[in-house]
Design a protein around this motif. Structure first.
Motif, PDB file in Angstrom:
ATOM      1  N   ASN A  39       0.792  -1.224   0.000  1.00 12.80           N
ATOM      2  CA  ASN A  39       0.000   0.000   0.000  1.00 12.80           C
ATOM      3  C   ASN A  39       0.829   1.281   0.000  1.00 12.80           C
ATOM      4  O   ASN A  39       0.300   2.365   0.198  1.00 12.80           O
TER       5      ASN A  39
ATOM      6  N   SER B  50      -6.094  -3.303  -4.906  1.00 15.24           N
ATOM      7  CA  SER B  50      -6.005  -1.966  -4.328  1.00 15.24           C
ATOM      8  C   SER B  50      -7.143  -1.105  -4.852  1.00 15.24           C
ATOM      9  O   SER B  50      -7.328  -0.972  -6.067  1.00 15.24           O
TER      10      SER B  50
ATOM     11  N   SER C 123      -5.892   5.113  -0.890  1.00 14.88           N
ATOM     12  CA  SER C 123      -5.672   3.752  -1.393  1.00 14.88           C
ATOM     13  C   SER C 123      -5.918   2.758  -0.265  1.00 14.88           C
ATOM     14  O   SER C 123      -5.556   3.014   0.885  1.00 14.88           O
TER      15      SER C 123
ATOM     16  N   THR D 263      -5.385  -1.373   0.189  1.00 10.42           N
ATOM     17  CA  THR D 263      -4.769  -2.507  -0.488  1.00 10.42           C
ATOM     18  C   THR D 263      -4.877  -3.775   0.350  1.00 10.42           C
ATOM     19  O   THR D 263      -4.626  -3.747   1.557  1.00 10.42           O
TER      20      THR D 263
END
Length: 274
Positions: free
Chosen positions: A130, A175, A162, A164
């Motif tokens: 991530n 993601s 984001s 993930t």
């Protein structure tokens, strides 16, 4: 994406450019061959899907498959990266946002507004842990022989998010990314035209130190370079399925905590620079 990696290749790019103008400067892309993608409003419950399964240089479709699902809201562009057959999940755990994560395992999006071949665009990358890379790229020669990058790290002005998830047992990672439309100077997204390309870097082994990085794309070119902007596909944000009374959920602005779910999947959420 791989600025240091690409430096030894600049002379190759220049030679290809000089000797193959009839092939659109050597990268093998013409307007007739560019992929097209219609992207719906998120309220439709559907997505436009770009498939990454072709290799750079050879253009063969034997690259480990991944997809990018896209939809848009009134304020954001939503992307869901999904990688299959992931063997190594190879990352540098010491890296933070905007470090050279392109040297390891990543998925990438190159995004520009307009229908023309762009000289400026957003480069977004995300790794299985991530960590992200976000920069505005100026590529005046459209082949990366001359370029500059302006990193984006003001997360209050640019609320890029984001989330993930890695599933080592299933050899997948996903993601969910949200990019604010304001950073593209787009206030009314419906019907707008864009140029985009999507990429994935992959290592076939996590134990073999001699394993080479492999490269796949939605629309690959004949050079080992992601920055061949004439190869960016054509994308339209379609408004036909938009429900005027509906709104997508606002993107999550959760902090950078990690948690382990009961299924064994590792889930990471990040908004601020680590």
């Amino acid at each position: 994406m791989n600025y240091l990696f690409l430096l030894p290749l600049l002379s190759v790019v220049a030679l290809s450019t000089a000797g193959a103008a009839e092939e659109t400067n050597g990268h093998g892309c013409t307007d007739a061959t560019l992929p097209r993608l219609d992207v719906p409003h998120c309220s439709s419950g559907t997505s436009g899907v770009a498939t990454i399964n072709r290799r750079l240089v050879t253009l063969k479709d034997d690259f480990p498959e991944s997809t990018v699902e896209l939809c848009y809201t009134d304020i954001s562009l939503e992307l869901k990266f999904q990688a299959q057959d992931e063997i190594s999940f190879l990352v540098n755990e010491t890296y933070v946002n905007n470090d050279s994560i392109w040297m390891w395992t990543v998925m990438e999006a190159f995004i520009a507004t307009g229908d023309h071949d762009p000289t400026e665009y957003l480069e977004f990358e995300v790794a299985p842990n991530n960590v992200i890379y976000t920069a505005r790229i100026h590529n005046p020669n459209k082949d990366f022989t001359k370029h500059s990058a302006a990193f984006i790290d003001d997360w209050d002005s640019y609320p890029i998010t984001s989330e993930t998830t890695r599933d080592v047992e299933a050899q997948t990672w996903t993601s969910d990314v949200s990019l604010p439309l304001s950073m593209f100077n787009v206030a009314a997204p419906e019907g707008t035209h864009w140029r985009m390309n999507f990429f994935r870097t992959f290592y076939a082994s996590s134990t073999d130190s001699t394993a080479e990085q492999e490269y796949g794309a939605w629309n690959p070119n004949k050079l080992v370079s992601f920055h061949q902007s004439p190869c960016f596909g054509k994308v339209r944000l379609d408004g036909d399925d938009k429900a005027a009374s509906e709104k997508c959920d606002e993107p999550s602005l959760s902090g950078g905590k990690s948690s382990k779910s009961k299924s064994g999947k590792t889930k990471l959420v990040k908004r601020t620079r680590v």
